[in-house]
Design an enzyme around this catalytic site. Structure first.
Site, PDB file in Angstrom:
ATOM      1  N   GLY A  28      37.300 -55.389  -6.078  1.00 26.37           N
ATOM      2  CA  GLY A  28      36.871 -54.247  -5.273  1.00 26.37           C
ATOM      3  C   GLY A  28      35.379 -54.208  -5.071  1.00 26.37           C
ATOM      4  O   GLY A  28      34.806 -53.141  -4.788  1.00 26.37           O
ATOM      5  N   GLY A  29      34.725 -55.353  -5.202  1.00 23.29           N
ATOM      6  CA  GLY A  29      33.295 -55.420  -4.934  1.00 23.29           C
ATOM      7  C   GLY A  29      32.441 -54.654  -5.924  1.00 23.29           C
ATOM      8  O   GLY A  29      31.286 -54.332  -5.617  1.00 23.29           O
TER       9      GLY A  29
ATOM     10  N   SER B 284      38.283 -61.680  -7.324  1.00 23.47           N
ATOM     11  CA  SER B 284      37.123 -61.221  -6.561  1.00 23.47           C
ATOM     12  C   SER B 284      36.063 -60.680  -7.520  1.00 23.47           C
ATOM     13  O   SER B 284      35.572 -61.419  -8.368  1.00 23.47           O
ATOM     14  CB  SER B 284      37.563 -60.184  -5.520  1.00 23.47           C
ATOM     15  OG  SER B 284      36.532 -59.908  -4.612  1.00 23.47           O
TER      16      SER B 284
END
Length: 532
Positions: free
Chosen positions: A127-128, A210
């Site tokens: 989710g960055g 991610s």
């Protein structure tokens, strides 16, 4: 599946009069007793929303987490997920989000006992570093498809301005990279308590996708590799090698100043006074100020993210992996073909949006510098002239930009980590997900793990089954093995080759090409310039 076999063993032993440990449904820790949800259909006991640290509110904002909790919690119903951490896009809290969000979820096979000593897989969501939730990683496809039993745990950590606010005032009166410290506190918690859930603290594998895979990377290089035996293997899907400025760099100091202003604390005086003002502010003021940061950074995707703090992240990843300053554990990392697709199209600034009809090479440059602000035009011009010529991308600025971004941030990161592990004598496995039906975009490989009970066509199901088998067997035995699938060998060179190629109808091995190796070397050679 293991629970059925183990359940039968327990039943036979009980009938025979042999003393056996009872399966777990309630676990007592020194700060509370937690009762989970026993699901006989899925053969899993779900311990959801187990608090692992005090609420990081008030005086504990932007401080290292206080773990384990200092208050006794009594009897806790741990059948439902707890509040999620507040995303940077939120302007207020919601019915499902709160500052008090430092919870871990522990999922165990139904027949697990306190003496099972099962290997443990710990997942950090993506989710960055500004969004996402542990609830997005359900355990069924992990636990049910493992040939040997394992425990699966998912961790929540502070996000955005709550977890990654930088600048000198925070360094002087708080903790930088609080979100990463939350993750580390969860790993310490696992070492202390997972045996109560039937887990083996000596066999912990960390995993993420991610930003979650970036997290596993940061834990590999954290404290220059001195991980304190908090984990023993690491996995990562699309590891994010993001811009990592030092906390005193103008990029970070300007973000802090802007944030403090949006929160109404910018004129409070000294740095300590500003921090006191921020800690006293209502939570919705802090949430709104973070959202305004995003509104004023129209060329940037995730400006509030980890930074070089000189403590936990003392050496940036590229240098750390090249010099051996990382935890010496086996690794399994990989990436997807189209990692860079669609990112630019979501930017509000048309001058950085390569999907605009009037896009130019300058648009591509603006897109990249929106994420790596110190990237020079000279380096960009060299890249497009020698490594990413427009003609190779059908004269599409969008395709050119996505290839550059996907490789510099994700694809080459997996190459770096697997290659470095090999170079320092460690088992290293690398994959390449390429799937035209389920997508080859960033995050598409998670279809194999967290897409519920979805049934795929035969070719895709074979790939999904292989992924589940490879990943879970790496956790349980240290070697990725899958039924009815090819052998996945450990890397044999500095590029982490061979990679396993995951394509419907073509599960095979491939080497990192000379061209990709050259492009990765270019990006990693710029690590000083772009702070990676």
């Amino acid at each position: 599946m293991f629970p059925s076999r183990a359940g039968k063993v327990l039943l036979v032993a009980a009938v025979a009069g042999v003393a056996v440990a009872a399966p777990l449904s309630t676990v007592t820790l020194d700060y509370g007793t937690f009762t989970g949800l026993t699901d006989a259909t899925n053969e899993i006991v779900y311990f959801r929303g187990v608090k692992f640290a005090d609420a990081p509110v008030g005086a504990l904002r932007w401080q290292a987490p206080v773990s384990p909790p200092t208050m006794h919690l009594g009897n806790v119903n741990a059948t439902q997920y707890a509040a999620e951490c507040i995303a940077t896009t939120q302007t207020t809290t919601s019915s499902t989000t709160a500052e008090d969000c430092l919870f871990i979820n522990v999922f165990i096979p139904i027949a697990t006992t306190a003496t099972s000593a099962l290997p443990v897989l710990v997942y950090f969501h993506g989710g960055g570093f500004e969004g996402g939730t542990a609830a997005g990683a359900p355990p069924e496809n992990i636990i049910q498809n493992s040939a040997k039993p394992l425990i699966f745990a998912t961790v929540q950590y502070r996000l955005g301005q709550f977890g990654f606010l930088g600048g000198t005032p925070v360094a002087n009166n708080g903790a930088l990279n609080a979100g990463l410290l939350d993750q580390k506190a969860a790993l310490v918690w696992i070492q202390r308590y997972i045996s109560k859930f039937g887990g083996d603290p000596r066999r912990v594998t960390i995993w993420g996708e991610s930003a979650g895979a970036g997290s596993t990377m940061f834990h590999l290089v954290g404290n220059d590799g001195a991980n304190g035996n908090l984990f023993h293997q690491a996995m990562g899907d699309s590891p994010s090698l993001s811009f990592l400025p030092h906390y005193t760099d103008s990029f970070v100091e300007d973000l802090f100043t802007q944030f403090a202003g949006f929160a109404g604390c910018g004129s409070s005086g000294t740095g300590d006074a500003i921090m006191a003002c921020l800690r006293a502010a209502p939570v919705n003021t802090i949430a709104s100020a973070g959202s305004k940061i995003l509104g004023n950074r129209t060329s940037s995707l995730y400006p509030l993210a980890p930074i070089a703090d000189g403590k936990f992240i003392a050496t940036r990843p590229v240098e750390a992996f090249k010099s051996g300053l990382f935890a010496r554990v086996p690794v399994l990392f990989g990436s997807n073909t189209n990692e860079g697709a669609h990112w630019s199209a979501g930017l509000a600034n048309p001058a950085a949006n390569t999907s605009e009809a009037n896009a130019t090479e300058t648009t591509v440059y603006n897109f990249i510098t929106g994420q790596f602000s110190t990237f020079t035009r000279a380096s960009f011009d060299k890249a497009i002239a020698e490594l990413y010529p427009l003609a190779d991308y059908n004269n599409s600025f969008s395709l050119q930009g996505q290839q550059m971004y996907g490789e510099m941030r994700y694809i080459c990161s997996a190459v770096l980590i697997a290659g470095a592990a090999h170079d320092f004598g460690l088992p290293a496995y690398q994959y390449h997900w390429d799937n035209p039906t389920l997508s080859s975009d960033h995050g598409a490989d998670l279809n194999a793990f967290f897409d519920g009970t979805r049934t795929f066509d035969a070719d895709d199901q074979a790939i999904v089954n292989a992924m589940r088998g490879y990943f879970t067997s790496f956790v349980t035995d240290g070697t990725p093995v899958a039924a009815n699938a090819i052998t996945w060998p450990s890397a044999v060179d500095s590029n982490g080759s061979p990679r396993i190629f995951l394509h419907p109808g073509d599960l095979s091995l491939e080497n990192v090409t000379e061209a990709l190796s050259e492009r990765c070397a270019f990006w990693h050679g710029l690590s000083g310039e772009i702070s990676t």
